[in-house]
Design an enzyme around this catalytic site. Structure first.
Site, mmCIF file in Angstrom:
data_model
loop_
_atom_site.group_PDB
_atom_site.id
_atom_site.type_symbol
_atom_site.label_atom_id
_atom_site.label_comp_id
_atom_site.label_asym_id
_atom_site.label_seq_id
_atom_site.Cartn_x
_atom_site.Cartn_y
_atom_site.Cartn_z
ATOM 1 C CG HIS A 199 38.294 36.741 47.682
ATOM 2 N ND1 HIS A 199 38.738 36.180 48.864
ATOM 3 C CD2 HIS A 199 39.062 36.177 46.713
ATOM 4 C CE1 HIS A 199 39.731 35.331 48.611
ATOM 5 N NE2 HIS A 199 39.938 35.307 47.309
ATOM 6 C CG HIS A 206 36.628 29.339 43.492
ATOM 7 N ND1 HIS A 206 36.517 28.422 44.515
ATOM 8 C CD2 HIS A 206 37.696 30.140 43.802
ATOM 9 C CE1 HIS A 206 37.461 28.665 45.414
ATOM 10 N NE2 HIS A 206 38.187 29.685 45.004
ATOM 11 C CD GLU A 225 38.651 34.031 43.019
ATOM 12 O OE1 GLU A 225 37.643 33.361 43.306
ATOM 13 O OE2 GLU A 225 39.645 34.111 43.759
#
Length: 233
Positions: free
Chosen positions: A60, A116, A112
């Site tokens: 993920h 992040h 992502e």
């Protein structure tokens, strides 16, 4: 305003602008650990419209964070560069695919990285960030280990969060996060999240007060459909 005063004022404005620009140009000072989030597709796709359902845990995300303070996210305005490297693409498409019909792989990876990955810029470039996630994921054959310890997916399989944590900790040597999704009042094991030190050299216990609340009670661990086809058309 006199000439000297005007020059002083302009000088202050210029200095402030330069300092502000320098601050924006610097990523966060660093991060204290990172969390590899691995999702179980057969559970995730109970609630989502998926185009494929692999029979193994997929990535993920890889999420840098600190043990205290506000959680790290969107740390730095470093635009995502479309991944074109053939070898890296092949590995990402296998280990880090977008399961959703509505989201392409590149769109997932961009999200992502932006939310992040930019928080890891004190240590990793974009390429290194994705390579690190793949490296950490390849370190453990999570589903096979779970099966050998009696935690196997099945049509009616359910396990306590405590049992799942015990089995994963036995493999990685550190306490993971376990995350569930709920559908019609039934819990499904959705993700197992493994924490690492910033270098990725070793695992570390995931901090309880920084993670998603653990599953409560038992969680279903469904079998992926035959052939990896969607659970529903």
């Amino acid at each position: 305003m006199g000439g000297k005063s005007a020059l002083f004022f302009l000088g202050c404005l210029l200095a402030f602008a330069l300092l502000n620009e320098a601050a924006l140009a610097q990523p966060y000072d660093g991060f204290e650990y990172m969390k590899l989030a691995l999702q179980w597709p057969a559970s995730y796709c109970q609630l989502k419209d998926c185009r494929e359902i692999p029979s193994y845990f997929t990535i993920h995300g890889l999420w840098p964070d600190n043990y205290s303070g506000k959680g790290l996210a969107n740390c730095y305005n470093k635009p995502y560069e479309t991944i074109n490297d053939a070898a890296l693409l092949q590995r990402l498409q296998t280990s880090w695919p977008s399961l959703l019909r509505s989201k392409s792989n590149q769109k997932l990876w961009k999200h992502e990285w932006t939310e992040h990955g930019t928080c890891s810029l004190s240590r990793y470039t974009q390429m290194q960030y994705f390579e690190k996630a793949l490296e950490l994921n390849a370190r453990y054959d999570l589903i096979e280990h779970m099966k050998t310890k009696g935690v196997s997916p099945g049509p009616e399989a359910t396990y306590s969060a405590e049992k799942i944590i015990e089995v994963v900790q036995g493999l990685t040597g550190a306490v993971p996060d376990v995350y569930c999704e709920t559908k019609s009042g039934k819990q499904f094991l959705s993700e197992i999240r493994i924490c690492f030190v910033p270098s990725g050299d070793k695992t570390t216990d995931c901090p309880e007060d920084r993670g998603t609340p653990q599953c409560s009670g038992n969680a279903a661990f469904p079998t992926p459909p035959s052939g990896g086809l969607p659970l529903s058309a």
